[in-house]
Scaffold this motif. Structure first.
Motif, mmCIF file in Angstrom:
data_model
loop_
_atom_site.group_PDB
_atom_site.id
_atom_site.type_symbol
_atom_site.label_atom_id
_atom_site.label_comp_id
_atom_site.label_asym_id
_atom_site.label_seq_id
_atom_site.Cartn_x
_atom_site.Cartn_y
_atom_site.Cartn_z
ATOM 1 N N ILE A 103 0.839 -1.206 0.000
ATOM 2 C CA ILE A 103 0.000 0.000 0.000
ATOM 3 C C ILE A 103 0.872 1.254 0.000
ATOM 4 N N ILE A 104 1.938 1.246 0.774
ATOM 5 C CA ILE A 104 2.855 2.393 0.792
ATOM 6 C C ILE A 104 3.508 2.578 -0.579
ATOM 7 N N LEU A 105 3.941 1.483 -1.194
ATOM 8 C CA LEU A 105 4.560 1.573 -2.519
ATOM 9 C C LEU A 105 3.565 2.051 -3.572
ATOM 10 N N THR A 106 2.312 1.626 -3.451
ATOM 11 C CA THR A 106 1.288 2.100 -4.384
ATOM 12 C C THR A 106 1.058 3.594 -4.205
ATOM 13 N N GLY A 107 1.063 4.044 -2.960
ATOM 14 C CA GLY A 107 0.947 5.483 -2.709
ATOM 15 C C GLY A 107 2.103 6.254 -3.325
ATOM 16 N N ALA A 108 3.305 5.704 -3.230
ATOM 17 C CA ALA A 108 4.467 6.363 -3.835
ATOM 18 C C ALA A 108 4.336 6.407 -5.360
ATOM 19 N N LEU A 109 3.865 5.317 -5.958
ATOM 20 C CA LEU A 109 3.653 5.313 -7.410
ATOM 21 C C LEU A 109 2.595 6.335 -7.820
ATOM 22 N N THR A 110 1.542 6.454 -7.027
ATOM 23 C CA THR A 110 0.479 7.409 -7.330
ATOM 24 C C THR A 110 0.990 8.843 -7.208
ATOM 25 N N LEU A 111 1.779 9.103 -6.182
ATOM 26 C CA LEU A 111 2.372 10.440 -6.047
ATOM 27 C C LEU A 111 3.273 10.754 -7.236
ATOM 28 N N TYR A 112 4.051 9.774 -7.654
ATOM 29 C CA TYR A 112 4.922 9.981 -8.809
ATOM 30 C C TYR A 112 4.093 10.237 -10.065
ATOM 31 N N ALA A 113 3.012 9.498 -10.213
ATOM 32 C CA ALA A 113 2.159 9.673 -11.396
ATOM 33 C C ALA A 113 1.563 11.074 -11.442
ATOM 34 N N SER A 135 2.660 9.186 -19.657
ATOM 35 C CA SER A 135 1.583 10.053 -19.170
ATOM 36 C C SER A 135 1.250 9.711 -17.725
ATOM 37 N N SER A 136 0.611 10.654 -17.062
ATOM 38 C CA SER A 136 0.170 10.408 -15.685
ATOM 39 C C SER A 136 -0.886 9.314 -15.641
ATOM 40 N N GLU A 137 -1.730 9.260 -16.661
ATOM 41 C CA GLU A 137 -2.767 8.225 -16.703
ATOM 42 C C GLU A 137 -2.145 6.830 -16.776
ATOM 43 N N GLY A 138 -1.098 6.685 -17.579
ATOM 44 C CA GLY A 138 -0.418 5.400 -17.674
ATOM 45 C C GLY A 138 0.190 4.984 -16.345
ATOM 46 N N TRP A 139 0.808 5.943 -15.656
ATOM 47 C CA TRP A 139 1.399 5.637 -14.357
ATOM 48 C C TRP A 139 0.322 5.295 -13.327
ATOM 49 N N ASN A 140 -0.820 5.987 -13.373
ATOM 50 C CA ASN A 140 -1.905 5.667 -12.441
ATOM 51 C C ASN A 140 -2.478 4.280 -12.711
ATOM 52 N N ASN A 141 -2.613 3.911 -13.980
ATOM 53 C CA ASN A 141 -3.067 2.553 -14.311
ATOM 54 C C ASN A 141 -2.068 1.518 -13.806
ATOM 55 N N PHE A 142 -0.795 1.815 -13.982
ATOM 56 C CA PHE A 142 0.249 0.919 -13.493
ATOM 57 C C PHE A 142 0.157 0.774 -11.975
ATOM 58 N N ALA A 143 -0.042 1.892 -11.274
ATOM 59 C CA ALA A 143 -0.103 1.865 -9.808
ATOM 60 C C ALA A 143 -1.307 1.072 -9.310
ATOM 61 N N SER A 144 -2.464 1.247 -9.942
ATOM 62 C CA SER A 144 -3.642 0.510 -9.478
ATOM 63 C C SER A 144 -3.478 -0.988 -9.732
ATOM 64 N N ALA A 145 -2.893 -1.347 -10.860
ATOM 65 C CA ALA A 145 -2.644 -2.765 -11.125
ATOM 66 C C ALA A 145 -1.567 -3.312 -10.203
ATOM 67 N N PHE A 146 -0.595 -2.482 -9.856
ATOM 68 C CA PHE A 146 0.447 -2.892 -8.912
ATOM 69 C C PHE A 146 -0.173 -3.244 -7.560
ATOM 70 N N LEU A 147 -1.144 -2.455 -7.121
ATOM 71 C CA LEU A 147 -1.813 -2.732 -5.849
ATOM 72 C C LEU A 147 -2.534 -4.081 -5.899
ATOM 73 N N ILE A 148 -3.281 -4.316 -6.944
ATOM 74 C CA ILE A 148 -4.020 -5.579 -7.067
ATOM 75 C C ILE A 148 -3.052 -6.760 -7.143
ATOM 76 N N GLY A 149 -2.033 -6.634 -7.978
ATOM 77 C CA GLY A 149 -1.054 -7.710 -8.109
ATOM 78 C C GLY A 149 -0.263 -7.929 -6.835
ATOM 79 N N GLY A 150 0.093 -6.848 -6.159
ATOM 80 C CA GLY A 150 0.858 -6.969 -4.918
ATOM 81 C C GLY A 150 0.072 -7.673 -3.830
#
Length: 173
Positions: A103-113, A135-150
């Motif tokens: 969850i912390i790493l997903t938050g960091a990815l979202t902040l970066y996005a 794009s920020s949208e691509g990074w946000n999609n990556f972050a949300s999928a990272f959370l589910i996969g993690g």
């Protein structure tokens, strides 16, 4: 021996006198170096097949694969090396700790996005960076999928570790 070394210093046919490190694409203004390691076909193949750089997959799948791998391996150190490692609840503590870190790493990815990240730069090892990270949208999609996969990876590691005796008995171990 010393004479042979001295004699080879000025011999262009001696392999020790060949240059092996060059500026990337022979342009010193790029600021990258082309070495025998990062420009080898094996390294380019390996990096090109990592989920972040593999061509033809969606941003969601990239994040899902990276998240699953991280969730799976983050569980182990928390469960087996954490302060509760010798207790009955060691695996549960490892799972909860891994989920917290995911969850912390997903938050960091979202902040970066949301910080308007720069476009990826091509390098010797990654000549074609994916469009997903532009794009920020691509990074946000990556972050949300990272959370589910993690979360999924950590839960799978928890169930495998908690039911190890059952799994071993199924396979005759």
């Amino acid at each position: 021996m010393a004479q042979a070394i001295d004699a080879s210093k000025n011999s262009p046919s001696d392999p020790r006198n060949r240059e092996v490190v060059f500026p990337a694409y022979r342009d010193p203004q790029i600021g990258d170096l082309e070495t025998p390691i990062n420009s080898s076909p094996l390294v380019k193949w390996f990096i090109g097949n990592l989920p972040a750089y593999r061509p033809g997959i969606t941003t969601f799948r990239r994040g899902l694969e990276v998240g699953m791998a991280h969730g799976y391996w983050i569980f182990g150190p928390f469960a087996k090396l954490g302060p509760l490692r010798n207790t009955v609840n060691a695996n549960l503590a490892g799972l909860l700790s891994a989920l917290g870190l995911i969850i912390i790493l997903t938050g960091a990815l979202t902040l970066y996005a949301n910080s308007k990240p720069p476009k990826p730069v091509k390098s010797v090892a990654t000549p074609n960076p994916p469009e997903a990270f532009q794009s920020s949208e691509g990074w946000n999609n990556f972050a949300s999928a990272f959370l589910i996969g993690g979360i999924g990876g950590a839960v799978v590691a928890y169930f495998l570790t908690s039911n190890l005796e059952l799994i071993q008995s199924l396979f005759g171990g």
